[in-house]
Each structure stands twice: as C-alpha cells, then as structure tokens.
Write an enzyme that holds these catalytic residues in place. Structure first.
Site, short mmCIF file in Angstrom:
data_model
loop_
_atom_site.label_atom_id
_atom_site.label_comp_id
_atom_site.label_asym_id
_atom_site.label_seq_id
_atom_site.Cartn_x
_atom_site.Cartn_y
_atom_site.Cartn_z
N TRP A 1 69.93 51.87 45.46
CA TRP A 1 69.18 52.70 44.53
C TRP A 1 67.71 52.55 44.88
O TRP A 1 67.32 51.65 45.63
CB TRP A 1 69.44 52.31 43.08
CG TRP A 1 69.28 50.85 42.79
CD1 TRP A 1 68.13 50.14 42.68
CD2 TRP A 1 70.35 49.91 42.61
NE1 TRP A 1 68.41 48.81 42.43
CE2 TRP A 1 69.77 48.65 42.37
CE3 TRP A 1 71.75 50.02 42.60
CZ2 TRP A 1 70.53 47.50 42.15
CZ3 TRP A 1 72.50 48.87 42.37
CH2 TRP A 1 71.89 47.64 42.14
N GLU B 1 58.75 53.04 46.12
CA GLU B 1 59.05 53.78 47.36
C GLU B 1 58.62 55.23 47.22
O GLU B 1 58.11 55.84 48.15
CB GLU B 1 60.54 53.73 47.67
CG GLU B 1 61.09 52.33 47.91
CD GLU B 1 62.56 52.38 48.27
OE1 GLU B 1 63.40 52.21 47.36
OE2 GLU B 1 62.87 52.62 49.44
N ARG C 1 68.87 42.88 48.24
CA ARG C 1 70.08 42.29 48.79
C ARG C 1 70.91 41.45 47.83
O ARG C 1 72.00 41.01 48.18
CB ARG C 1 69.71 41.45 50.01
CG ARG C 1 69.35 42.28 51.21
CD ARG C 1 68.98 41.40 52.39
NE ARG C 1 67.56 41.07 52.42
CZ ARG C 1 67.03 40.18 53.25
NH1 ARG C 1 67.80 39.50 54.07
NH2 ARG C 1 65.72 39.95 53.24
N CYS D 1 65.03 44.42 53.43
CA CYS D 1 65.55 44.94 52.16
C CYS D 1 65.35 43.94 51.03
O CYS D 1 65.81 42.81 51.10
CB CYS D 1 67.04 45.27 52.31
SG CYS D 1 67.79 45.84 50.75
N1 ARG Z 1 61.84 54.11 51.50
C1 ARG Z 1 62.82 55.13 51.76
C2 ARG Z 1 62.51 56.36 50.92
O1 ARG Z 1 61.59 56.37 50.17
C3 ARG Z 1 64.23 54.66 51.45
C4 ARG Z 1 64.64 53.35 52.08
C5 ARG Z 1 65.84 52.71 51.42
N2 ARG Z 1 65.57 52.40 50.03
C6 ARG Z 1 66.44 51.89 49.17
N3 ARG Z 1 66.04 51.68 47.95
N4 ARG Z 1 67.67 51.57 49.52
O2 ARG Z 1 63.20 57.36 50.96
#
Ligand code: ARG
Length: 358
Positions: A233, A238, A63, A60
């Site tokens: 968030w 991602e 953090r 992560c």
């Molecule tokens: N990578 C995953 C997604 O696109 C989520 C993982 C957790 N991500 C976060 N920003 N807490 O759905």
C-alpha cells in the site's frame, strides 16, 4: 544455477518449520537442472521465495508484513493477452475495495534459450505525460516515455492530467509490445481534498490506490521471473512529497503556495515547506475518507523498526538503504532517521532486481 538452487533449497528447509531434511529435494533439483538446464519450484518454494525477496528489499520501509504477501502462482501463463487479464485481476484483488492487500503475481520464468515475456510499464497503473509545444507537461512526466511509445503503437491517448497508461507486454527482444487498455473497474483512485481548505479540491488532483511495481525481476534460487508484478500500500509521502511535489513530476508546490497566500519571493520564508505539509495532509485525509489503506510516515517508520528488531530476534540482519527508508518530509521527526543499518548486500537472494533492458 546449481549453486543458487542449492543455497535456496537449504534456506527453505532451514526456515520452514517442518520442512525437514533438504537432501532428497536437493538431489531432485540437481538432477532436474542436469536434464533440463533449469528446475521448477514447488508452490511452497515459490511462495517462500517471493516473501523473502520482499524481506530482502533494502529500499522498502514496509517490510514488517512480508509474511502476509499473497502469492498468485501463474507460472503457466505466458501469453500477453492472458497476462494482461491476470494483471487486471491482480489490481482488483490487491485493491480489495480499499483494504489494500500486498500481492505478487508470478508469471512464467525465463528458461534456457527461452526468455519469458516482460511487462514494459514500470507500474501496472501509472499516468501518462504529454509534452506541449511550449515544452510544458500535461500529466506525469514520469509517464512521458511510455505514453510516447504507446502512441507509436497506435494507442489513442487522451489529453488529461491523469490518463491511465495502457499495459504494454513484450514477448521477446526486438518485437513490438502489445498494449491493453486497463479497465476502469481495475483502477481504484482517490480524489484529493484538504480537511480545511475547500479550494484544494479545485486543483483537480487524484491518485491511484495500488502501487504495483512491474519492471523488476524476481530471482529465486537461480530462477528468474521477469514478469512478477507486486504491490503493497502507499505511504502518503510517496504521493504528497514526491509524485505531486517534485519539479520533474506534477510540480504542484508553486500553485499550492500561492493559493495558501504565502510569500513565495524567497526560499527563506519556507513557503515550499509549508505547502508541502498541506499537500501531504490532503493525501492522508483523502485516502482515509475514501476508506483506502495508506500509511503515514510516522507510523510506517515505527513499524519498520519493529521489523528490524523482530528480524534480529530471528537471528537475521535487515540490510537497509538509509537514503530510501528516511521519508522525504520530516525525516528527523521519524525514528528511522536516527540510526544506521546493516549494509546492503547486492548478492542477497531471493530478491527483486532491476531488470536488464532488452
Ligand atoms: N514510490 C512509488 C510511487 O509513488 C511506488 C513504490 C512502491 N511503494 C509502495 N508503497 N509499495 O508510485
């Protein structure tokens, strides 16, 4: 259990200013384990354990804010119906009208001979995927398996590209999960537009605001909480560089490249790279315009290195998985790329662990 419990109680007392001498609590915990085979965390221990589990999450990048985690203590809840209701409450309180709050909801722990219920979904909100007769996908292929299982249980699926999967909760091994439709008001979503290209909105893309992981076990001091959904968030990449771009997800780069008028005849024209940047820009722009918290990879990388430095000042290592921390676009432009990290220790606890399948 005894060894893990003792380690945790000592850590709690060492790190919490004012927690004092651990001996009385240690004696209490040991005798409770001898009598019942397990023990109950105090609310303060639970909150501390959950926060440190986040701090220990080697994959992560977010953090820095581990101390601000909101811990919802719902250990008394173990019925599927009530769990579902509380998962939806989790989503609403985490979404917070767009100002996303990191939240974990901790449901009942496993007890000796009595496993606690599990959430089958990998996230509280995820989109269904349906495979057509031609083998092509509608929706998110990553939600294909769950959509199939839910349909087997008589879930009436839609046929859209962004159908939210029902929440599926399983009480014990071998028993069919129960499913619950996620109410619309629990799902904050953002429609994607590009700051310059009007046609981008016509792609009809959207994404949800709260990534809430629901298939990991929270382990604290030897106690396992198999249903403990948690969220932070989103970081834009991602969604922009993985969920919408990966060939085995929404696979949008071809269409975006064509709409951009790029020469897609050869990889060397870097048409994919150019399309990828525009998709990521659209994601960041749209969340910003909608007033929904989202980090960009440059800012989040900087924050992460601040976290590493802050932990070092507290005398703690920050075990980190380089391959998960470096963002999937522009890696070398971010400071997290240009260094190594403390090695990951799989035995480190408290931790969020991948859950063993039933
Ligand atoms: N990578 C995953 C997604 O696109 C989520 C993982 C957790 N991500 C976060 N920003 N807490 O759905």
């Amino acid at each position: 259990m005894i060894a893990q419990a003792a380690l945790f109680v000592r850590q709690f007392h060492e790190e919490q200013p004012g927690a004092g001498d651990p001996s009385p609590r240690l004696r209490e915990v040991l005798s409770e384990i001898e009598r019942t085979g397990t023990y109950r965390h105090t609310p303060a221990e639970l909150a501390f354990g959950a926060k440190v589990a986040w701090r220990n999450a080697a994959r992560c990048i977010g953090r820095l804010y581990w101390r601000s985690l909101v811990v919802r203590d719902l250990r008394h809840v173990s019925g599927p119906q009530e769990m579902a209701r509380e998962c939806f409450a989790h989503l609403r309180t985490a979404a917070n009208g767009g100002r996303i709050r990191p939240v974990v909801t901790v449901f009942a722990p496993d007890r000796p001979g009595l496993p606690a219920p599990r959430i089958v979904n990998s996230q509280l909100v995820r989109y269904a995927g349906y495979r057509g007769p031609d083998g092509g996908w509608t929706g998110d292929p990553a939600g294909g398996e769950l959509a199939r299982r839910a349909r087997e249980l008589e879930w009436k699926s839609g046929e859209g590209r962004f159908d939210v999967l029902p929440l599926m909760i399983q009480r014990r091994p071998g028993e069919a999960p129960q499913w619950f439709e996620v109410p619309d008001d629990a799902v904050l979503e953002v429609e994607l537009r590009h700051p310059e290209f009007g046609w981008f909105a016509e792609l009809g893309l959207r994404w949800y605001a709260v990534p809430a992981i629901s298939d990991m076990t929270l382990e604290i001091g030897g106690v396992r909480y198999p249903a403990a959904p948690f969220n932070g968030w989103y970081m834009g990449t991602e969604i922009g560089a993985r969920n919408l771009a990966d060939a085995d997800r929404y696979d949008m780069l071809g269409e975006v490249g064509r709409r951009l008028g790029l020469d897609t005849s050869s990889a060397r024209t870097l048409w994919r790279d150019r399309a990828l940047v525009e998709v990521n820009l659209a994601v960041l722009h749209s969340f910003q315009e909608a007033g929904v918290t989202m980090a960009d990879h440059h800012t989040e990388s900087e924050r992460f290195l601040r976290h590493v430095a802050q932990e070092a000042r507290a005398g703690r290592p920050t075990p980190t998985d380089w391959s998960w921390i470096v963002p999937p676009v522009s890696g070398g432009l971010t400071p997290v790329y240009h260094r190594y990290y403390d090695p990951v220790d799989p035995d480190q606890r408290p931790a969020f662990l991948t859950r063993e399948p039933w």
